[in-house]
Design a protein around this motif. Structure first.
Motif, PDB file in Angstrom:
ATOM      1  N   PHE A  82       0.831  -1.202   0.000  1.00 34.85           N
ATOM      2  CA  PHE A  82       0.000   0.000   0.000  1.00 34.85           C
ATOM      3  C   PHE A  82       0.869   1.256   0.000  1.00 34.85           C
ATOM      4  CE2 PHE A  82      -3.413  -2.584   2.395  1.00 34.85           C
ATOM      5  CZ  PHE A  82      -3.886  -3.108   1.217  1.00 34.85           C
ATOM      6  N   ASP A  83       1.923   1.246   0.822  1.00 32.84           N
ATOM      7  CA  ASP A  83       2.802   2.415   0.915  1.00 32.84           C
ATOM      8  C   ASP A  83       3.570   2.679  -0.368  1.00 32.84           C
ATOM      9  OD1 ASP A  83       1.991   2.851   3.505  1.00 32.84           O
ATOM     10  OD2 ASP A  83       3.802   2.021   4.430  1.00 32.84           O
ATOM     11  N   ASN A  84       3.825   1.635  -1.146  1.00 30.86           N
ATOM     12  CA  ASN A  84       4.632   1.771  -2.357  1.00 30.86           C
ATOM     13  C   ASN A  84       3.821   1.631  -3.636  1.00 30.86           C
ATOM     14  OD1 ASN A  84       7.626   1.948  -1.492  1.00 30.86           O
ATOM     15  ND2 ASN A  84       6.715   0.420  -0.143  1.00 30.86           N
ATOM     16  N   ASP A  85       2.500   1.712  -3.512  1.00 34.11           N
ATOM     17  CA  ASP A  85       1.593   1.670  -4.662  1.00 34.11           C
ATOM     18  C   ASP A  85       1.818   0.431  -5.534  1.00 34.11           C
ATOM     19  OD1 ASP A  85      -0.576   2.715  -6.010  1.00 34.11           O
ATOM     20  OD2 ASP A  85       0.670   3.788  -7.454  1.00 34.11           O
ATOM     21  N   ILE A  86       1.911  -0.720  -4.866  1.00 42.59           N
ATOM     22  CA  ILE A  86       2.062  -2.002  -5.551  1.00 42.59           C
ATOM     23  C   ILE A  86       0.719  -2.718  -5.488  1.00 42.59           C
ATOM     24  CG2 ILE A  86       3.215  -4.251  -5.499  1.00 42.59           C
ATOM     25  CD1 ILE A  86       5.583  -2.770  -4.083  1.00 42.59           C
ATOM     26  N   SER A  87       0.239  -3.163  -6.634  1.00 37.59           N
ATOM     27  CA  SER A  87      -1.026  -3.892  -6.674  1.00 37.59           C
ATOM     28  C   SER A  87      -0.848  -5.236  -5.975  1.00 37.59           C
ATOM     29  CB  SER A  87      -1.469  -4.120  -8.119  1.00 37.59           C
ATOM     30  OG  SER A  87      -1.746  -2.890  -8.739  1.00 37.59           O
ATOM     31  N   ILE A  88      -1.897  -5.649  -5.262  1.00 38.37           N
ATOM     32  CA  ILE A  88      -1.820  -6.862  -4.460  1.00 38.37           C
ATOM     33  C   ILE A  88      -3.155  -7.596  -4.524  1.00 38.37           C
ATOM     34  CG2 ILE A  88      -2.391  -5.535  -2.393  1.00 38.37           C
ATOM     35  CD1 ILE A  88      -0.708  -7.469  -0.774  1.00 38.37           C
ATOM     36  N   VAL A  89      -3.103  -8.916  -4.634  1.00 46.73           N
ATOM     37  CA  VAL A  89      -4.307  -9.753  -4.621  1.00 46.73           C
ATOM     38  C   VAL A  89      -4.067 -10.958  -3.724  1.00 46.73           C
ATOM     39  CG1 VAL A  89      -5.075  -9.094  -6.937  1.00 46.73           C
ATOM     40  CG2 VAL A  89      -3.619 -11.103  -6.652  1.00 46.73           C
ATOM     41  N   VAL A 134      -5.538  -2.740 -13.403  1.00 45.25           N
ATOM     42  CA  VAL A 134      -6.860  -2.102 -13.533  1.00 45.25           C
ATOM     43  C   VAL A 134      -7.860  -2.774 -12.594  1.00 45.25           C
ATOM     44  CG1 VAL A 134      -8.812  -1.727 -15.099  1.00 45.25           C
ATOM     45  CG2 VAL A 134      -6.488  -1.253 -15.873  1.00 45.25           C
ATOM     46  N   PHE A 135      -7.839  -4.100 -12.539  1.00 48.34           N
ATOM     47  CA  PHE A 135      -8.724  -4.846 -11.644  1.00 48.34           C
ATOM     48  C   PHE A 135      -8.492  -4.416 -10.190  1.00 48.34           C
ATOM     49  CE2 PHE A 135      -9.322  -8.500  -8.814  1.00 48.34           C
ATOM     50  CZ  PHE A 135     -10.660  -8.783  -9.032  1.00 48.34           C
ATOM     51  N   CYS A 136      -7.242  -4.317  -9.787  1.00 48.16           N
ATOM     52  CA  CYS A 136      -6.922  -3.915  -8.413  1.00 48.16           C
ATOM     53  C   CYS A 136      -7.339  -2.473  -8.134  1.00 48.16           C
ATOM     54  CB  CYS A 136      -5.431  -4.097  -8.143  1.00 48.16           C
ATOM     55  SG  CYS A 136      -4.930  -5.819  -8.037  1.00 48.16           S
ATOM     56  N   GLU A 137      -7.133  -1.600  -9.089  1.00 52.28           N
ATOM     57  CA  GLU A 137      -7.525  -0.202  -8.923  1.00 52.28           C
ATOM     58  C   GLU A 137      -9.037  -0.080  -8.743  1.00 52.28           C
ATOM     59  OE1 GLU A 137      -7.435   3.773 -11.651  1.00 52.28           O
ATOM     60  OE2 GLU A 137      -5.637   2.507 -11.662  1.00 52.28           O
ATOM     61  N   GLU A 138      -9.795  -0.799  -9.557  1.00 52.67           N
ATOM     62  CA  GLU A 138     -11.256  -0.773  -9.433  1.00 52.67           C
ATOM     63  C   GLU A 138     -11.704  -1.374  -8.108  1.00 52.67           C
ATOM     64  OE1 GLU A 138     -12.852  -2.688 -12.859  1.00 52.67           O
ATOM     65  OE2 GLU A 138     -12.706  -0.867 -14.065  1.00 52.67           O
ATOM     66  N   SER A 139     -11.045  -2.413  -7.672  1.00 57.43           N
ATOM     67  CA  SER A 139     -11.390  -3.032  -6.392  1.00 57.43           C
ATOM     68  C   SER A 139     -11.140  -2.067  -5.246  1.00 57.43           C
ATOM     69  CB  SER A 139     -10.580  -4.314  -6.182  1.00 57.43           C
ATOM     70  OG  SER A 139     -10.919  -5.273  -7.156  1.00 57.43           O
ATOM     71  N   ARG A 140     -10.027  -1.331  -5.303  1.00 61.04           N
ATOM     72  CA  ARG A 140      -9.734  -0.345  -4.257  1.00 61.04           C
ATOM     73  C   ARG A 140     -10.794   0.751  -4.231  1.00 61.04           C
ATOM     74  NH1 ARG A 140      -4.354  -1.377  -5.871  1.00 61.04           N
ATOM     75  NH2 ARG A 140      -4.361   0.381  -7.301  1.00 61.04           N
ATOM     76  N   ARG A 141     -11.288   1.138  -5.407  1.00 58.35           N
ATOM     77  CA  ARG A 141     -12.354   2.150  -5.453  1.00 58.35           C
ATOM     78  C   ARG A 141     -13.621   1.655  -4.757  1.00 58.35           C
ATOM     79  NH1 ARG A 141     -12.096   3.347 -11.526  1.00 58.35           N
ATOM     80  NH2 ARG A 141      -9.963   4.055 -11.652  1.00 58.35           N
ATOM     81  N   ALA A 142     -13.813   0.332  -4.768  1.00 60.63           N
ATOM     82  CA  ALA A 142     -14.976  -0.265  -4.113  1.00 60.63           C
ATOM     83  C   ALA A 142     -14.640  -0.699  -2.681  1.00 60.63           C
ATOM     84  CB  ALA A 142     -15.475  -1.464  -4.917  1.00 60.63           C
TER      85      ALA A 142
END
Length: 154
Positions: A82-89, A134-142
């Motif tokens: 989160f601190d380093n803007d790395i997508s995670i699943v 993109v999937f992770c970014e959309e998930s974070r928005r939700a």
């Protein structure tokens, strides 16, 4: 499938598409020697070269859900991402993840964290990885900060 098509999919379709994309990215990254497998090995890479990390996969199954040490490691890894803007699943099938990324017995046993890294020269670019971002970014928005993806069956 184009990026625009990914954006208009239903949530269940998006999750299935993300699972296929994740498998594709893992196989490609393995071929390019761009994977780090294992919690401790991943922590070393994050500490030594955090800019090389482009994606993180955490895997836990029922057997390890109550492993407090593993959960603490996951919390620290998530915080770093989160601190380093790395997508995670997250994936719930550790065995399937190990089958995809592992070719050594040790990697089968410690496939709880997998990092996809990229060299500083940016020589490896994968459209499936962009879909996952993109999937992770959309998930974070939700407000789904660590979305769970199901890897496709063999």
């Amino acid at each position: 499938m184009t990026l625009e098509e990914v954006l208009i999919q239903k949530p269940t379709e998006r999750a299935q598409c993300a699972g296929k994309a994740l498998e594709e990215v893992l196989v490609t990254a393995k071929d390019h020697d761009s994977l780090t497998v294992g919690v401790h090995e991943s922590a070393k890479v994050m500490n030594l070269d955090p800019d090389s990390v482009s994606f993180c996969v955490l895997a836990v199954d029922e057997e390890f859900e109550c492993d407090i040490a593993l959960q603490i490691h996951f919390t620290l890894i998530q915080s770093f991402c989160f601190d380093n803007d790395i997508s995670i699943v997250r994936v719930s099938d550790t065995q399937r993840l190990a089958e995809i990324v592992g070719d050594k017995v040790e990697q089968f046993e410690d496939a709880h964290c997998v990092l996809i890294t990229n060299r500083a020269d940016g020589s490896w670019v994968d459209p499936a990885l962009e879909k996952l971002h993109v999937f992770c970014e959309e998930s974070r928005r939700a407000n789904d900060w660590v979305p769970e993806i199901s890897l496709p069956e063999r």
